[in-house]
Write a protein that holds these residues in place. Structure first.
Motif, short mmCIF file in Angstrom:
data_model
loop_
_atom_site.label_atom_id
_atom_site.label_comp_id
_atom_site.label_asym_id
_atom_site.label_seq_id
_atom_site.Cartn_x
_atom_site.Cartn_y
_atom_site.Cartn_z
N LEU A 7 0.83 -1.20 0.00
CA LEU A 7 0.00 0.00 0.00
C LEU A 7 0.87 1.26 0.00
O LEU A 7 0.57 2.23 -0.69
CB LEU A 7 -0.94 -0.02 1.22
CG LEU A 7 -1.89 1.18 1.34
CD1 LEU A 7 -2.81 1.26 0.12
CD2 LEU A 7 -2.72 1.08 2.62
N MET A 11 0.91 4.24 -2.78
CA MET A 11 0.69 5.65 -2.45
C MET A 11 1.87 6.51 -2.91
O MET A 11 1.68 7.61 -3.43
CB MET A 11 0.49 5.81 -0.93
CG MET A 11 -0.82 5.21 -0.42
SD MET A 11 -1.07 5.42 1.34
CE MET A 11 -1.29 7.18 1.42
N ASN A 121 -4.74 -0.54 -7.66
CA ASN A 121 -4.36 0.88 -7.65
C ASN A 121 -3.53 1.25 -8.88
O ASN A 121 -3.62 2.37 -9.38
CB ASN A 121 -3.58 1.20 -6.37
CG ASN A 121 -4.48 1.22 -5.14
OD1 ASN A 121 -5.61 1.69 -5.22
ND2 ASN A 121 -3.99 0.68 -4.03
N LYS A 154 -15.61 8.09 -4.07
CA LYS A 154 -15.15 6.77 -3.68
C LYS A 154 -13.67 6.54 -4.01
O LYS A 154 -13.13 5.49 -3.65
CB LYS A 154 -16.00 5.70 -4.36
CG LYS A 154 -17.43 5.69 -3.86
CD LYS A 154 -18.25 4.58 -4.52
CE LYS A 154 -19.69 4.59 -4.02
NZ LYS A 154 -20.49 3.51 -4.66
N LEU A 155 -13.07 7.51 -4.72
CA LEU A 155 -11.65 7.37 -5.07
C LEU A 155 -10.80 7.59 -3.84
O LEU A 155 -11.13 8.39 -2.95
CB LEU A 155 -11.25 8.40 -6.13
CG LEU A 155 -11.53 8.05 -7.58
CD1 LEU A 155 -11.21 9.24 -8.48
CD2 LEU A 155 -10.72 6.84 -8.04
N ASP A 156 -9.70 6.87 -3.78
CA ASP A 156 -8.74 7.08 -2.72
C ASP A 156 -8.19 8.50 -2.82
O ASP A 156 -8.07 9.06 -3.91
CB ASP A 156 -7.60 6.05 -2.83
CG ASP A 156 -6.67 6.12 -1.65
OD1 ASP A 156 -5.70 6.90 -1.73
OD2 ASP A 156 -6.91 5.39 -0.67
N GLN A 157 -7.83 9.11 -1.70
CA GLN A 157 -7.32 10.48 -1.68
C GLN A 157 -6.12 10.65 -2.62
O GLN A 157 -5.94 11.71 -3.21
CB GLN A 157 -6.92 10.84 -0.23
CG GLN A 157 -6.56 12.30 -0.03
CD GLN A 157 -7.78 13.21 -0.08
OE1 GLN A 157 -8.91 12.74 0.10
NE2 GLN A 157 -7.56 14.48 -0.34
N SER A 158 -5.33 9.60 -2.74
CA SER A 158 -4.12 9.68 -3.57
C SER A 158 -4.45 9.87 -5.05
O SER A 158 -3.62 10.39 -5.81
CB SER A 158 -3.29 8.40 -3.41
OG SER A 158 -2.96 8.18 -2.07
N TYR A 159 -5.65 9.44 -5.51
CA TYR A 159 -5.97 9.48 -6.92
C TYR A 159 -6.96 10.57 -7.29
O TYR A 159 -7.25 10.78 -8.46
CB TYR A 159 -6.51 8.11 -7.36
CG TYR A 159 -5.45 7.04 -7.25
CD1 TYR A 159 -4.42 6.98 -8.17
CD2 TYR A 159 -5.49 6.13 -6.19
CE1 TYR A 159 -3.43 6.01 -8.06
CE2 TYR A 159 -4.52 5.17 -6.06
CZ TYR A 159 -3.48 5.11 -7.00
OH TYR A 159 -2.51 4.18 -6.88
N ARG A 160 -7.48 11.25 -6.29
CA ARG A 160 -8.39 12.34 -6.61
C ARG A 160 -7.65 13.48 -7.34
O ARG A 160 -8.23 14.13 -8.21
CB ARG A 160 -9.02 12.88 -5.32
CG ARG A 160 -10.04 11.93 -4.73
CD ARG A 160 -10.71 12.52 -3.50
NE ARG A 160 -11.68 11.60 -2.93
CZ ARG A 160 -12.44 11.85 -1.87
NH1 ARG A 160 -12.32 13.03 -1.25
NH2 ARG A 160 -13.30 10.95 -1.42
#
Length: 558
Positions: A7, A11, A121, A154-160
């Motif tokens: 993970l 990230m 991811n 719903k996207l992870d913060q890293s991909y927004r």
């Protein structure tokens, strides 16, 4: 533990992708010294530098191609699938602004690798990157399908962040593509929302945060505040990178909105120079500069620059870019063609005028040639006339000298003969008085040979004093066996005949009386000499008449 490490790797990869995307995957900088020098130049100096850089356009493209091939070779040689995936993503960064379909193809390979690795991811990151590439290249339907696969919340913060950057490019390019204000408002509202989301992801005062804040100020019409932020960020950015060029474009946009066209042009030129040196085929700065130059009336440069943009767009292989450039190109090309047509008509007018001038010049030259020939003919005639006058003057001088010398000579001879006649008269009178008739008869019957001989001797001496080379030059006109060898100071009968002719006496009767010969005898002598001459008869006599020069000596008295 293994899941946590994995993970963390994901990230870190997402953050690196986000940073790379915000800088537009810039290639290595081209040199800070160069960029600083550009900032100190004025617009005219920068335009000359841009012309110089465009002249090396193919050289920069070649270097870019070599770098991309090296990266591709290194990527393909990588055995580890995970490392190969990371190198492929880095190579996508090179292709994003170089060749759009190559970037898309490479992303499909990345997607296959991500699926083989089995990391969801990775798949999300690749798809959002695809949405970015499709948005840049104008494949809006394909990009929209990818966006529809994701729910932002719903996207992870890293991909927004990836989602927002891709969505901004998508909306901005759609607005540019449709070029219709009726539909642009909703897309620009979405852009503003995306920028707000991005600002939440960055700490206040960070460079990405300030960039988005400046963009929001600009959209709100707060140009001075946007400019102040962008100016500071521009000075902090690494010079010579594509990110630096994009900031220069943003500064140019601010200057233009504030009505400072000259400064706007300056920063567009800096951006265009940087992009061409980096072989960025998505060269929006050069296209915007072409439009400004067109408005300023610099049609030639505008046409030349927009042609470079069109060639790069064809190389980039984006129909969207082609259509955007085509709008500017059609306007510039029309103006350029109109100008060329006007120049062609003007040139035709010049050619007509030049043709008339040349025709007139030919006529003038022809007349000058005729007049020159006439003048040369007149000069030749004058020269001949002058020569004739000189010859005539020489003959007159010669005749005058002959007259002068012979008048003196014959006056002396006349005086001598008068004295002799007086003595003869006195002797006759004396004989008559003394009735010496017999002696008188004897005296009157005496022949005149002695007097004639004395006359001819004096003539010969006087003539040879005038023409000392006469005998030598006369012999030169005869055959060797016929030449005369005379005693010193004497002429023979033949030479005496031609001597009289040389003095201008051409009447044969007068010559015969002077020499006390019959006319036939004189002709016989002449005929004999002509037979022995090296020249024809008439030519021989003409040559005799011009023999020698008068000797300035005074003739001797008899």
């Amino acid at each position: 533990m293994h899941n946590i490490v994995r993970l963390i790797k994901v990230m870190i990869s997402a953050v690196l992708m986000l940073l790379a995307l915000s800088a537009q995957a810039s290639p290595p900088p081209i040199g800070e010294t160069m960029a600083k020098n550009l900032n100190t130049m004025n617009s005219d100096e920068l335009l000359r530098e841009l012309d110089n850089v465009i002249g090396k356009h193919d050289e920069y493209s070649k270097k870019k191609a070599e770098r991309v091939r090296a990266l591709e070779k290194d990527m393909k040689a990588e055995k580890d699938l995970n490392s190969r995936y990371q190198k492929a993503l880095a190579l996508v960064g090179e292709y994003e602004t170089y060749v759009s379909d190559s970037a898309a193809n490479l992303l499909n390979e990345c997607l296959d690798m991500a699926e083989q690795i089995g990391e969801s991811n990775y798949i999300i990151a690749v798809k959002l990157r695809m949405a970015m590439v499709y948005s840049i290249s104008g494949m809006f339907v394909a990009a929209d399908k990818i966006f529809q696969e994701f729910e932002y919340d719903k996207l992870d913060q890293s991909y927004r962040g990836l989602y927002c950057y891709a969505r901004i490019r998508y909306c901005e390019n759609i607005v540019r593509d449709i070029d219709d204000k009726r539909f642009s408002q909703q897309f620009m509202e979405e852009v503003d929302w995306c920028r707000s989301e991005l600002m939440k992801m960055w700490s206040e005062g960070s460079t990405p945060y300030l960039k988005e804040l400046a963009n929001r100020y600009e959209s709100a019409g707060r140009y001075k505040e946007a400019f102040d932020i962008l100016h500071d960020v521009y000075n902090q950015e690494v010079s010579g990178t594509h990110g630096h060029a994009m900031l220069a474009m943003s500064l140019a946009q601010c200057y233009r909105l504030m009505g400072k066209e000259d400064l706007a042009k300056k920063y567009l030129i800096i951006a265009a120079i940087t992009d061409i040196k980096l072989a960025i085929k998505e060269n929006e700065a050069l296209l915007a500069l072409s439009a400004i130059l067109y408005d300023e009336g610099d049609i030639d440069r505008a046409y030349r620059y927009v042609r470079v943009c069109l060639d790069d767009a064809n190389f980039y292989n984006s129909h969207f870019k082609d259509s955007v450039i085509a709008r500017t190109y059609s306007i510039v090309d029309s103006a350029y063609m109109s100008r060329m047509e006007a120049q062609r008509k003007k040139l035709q007018g010049y050619l007509v005028v030049i043709s008339v001038i040349v025709l007139l010049l030919v006529v003038v030259l022809f007349e000058s040639y005729k007049q020159r020939n006439k003048l040369m003919q007149i000069r030749a005639e004058l020269k001949n006339a002058n020569q004739g006058l000189l010859t005539m003057n020489a003959r007159l001088d010669e005749a005058n000298l002959i007259k002068e010398r012979y008048v003196g000579y014959f006056m002396n001879q006349c005086s001598v003969y008068i004295n002799k006649l007086d003595d003869f008269r006195k002797n006759v009178n004396r004989k008559i008085k003394t009735k010496q008739i017999e002696d008188l008869y004897v005296l009157s019957s005496r022949p005149m040979e002695k007097e004639l001989e004395e006359l001819y001797l004096n003539f010969d001496r006087a003539f040879l004093n005038l023409y000392p080379d006469f005998i030598e030059q006369f012999n030169a006109l005869l055959k060797p066996e016929a030449r005369f060898d005379t005693e010193d100071g004497r002429l023979n009968i033949t030479l005496r005949i031609y001597a009289l002719m040389r003095m201008g006496i051409t009447n044969m009767g007068q010559i015969a009386k002077f020499l006390n010969y019959s006319l036939q005898t004189v002709y016989n002598y002449k005929s004999k000499v002509k037979k022995d001459s090296l020249l024809d008869g008439d030519a021989f006599e003409e040559a005799v008449k011009v023999i020698g020069k008068i000797c300035p000596k005074t003739p001797q008295k008899g």
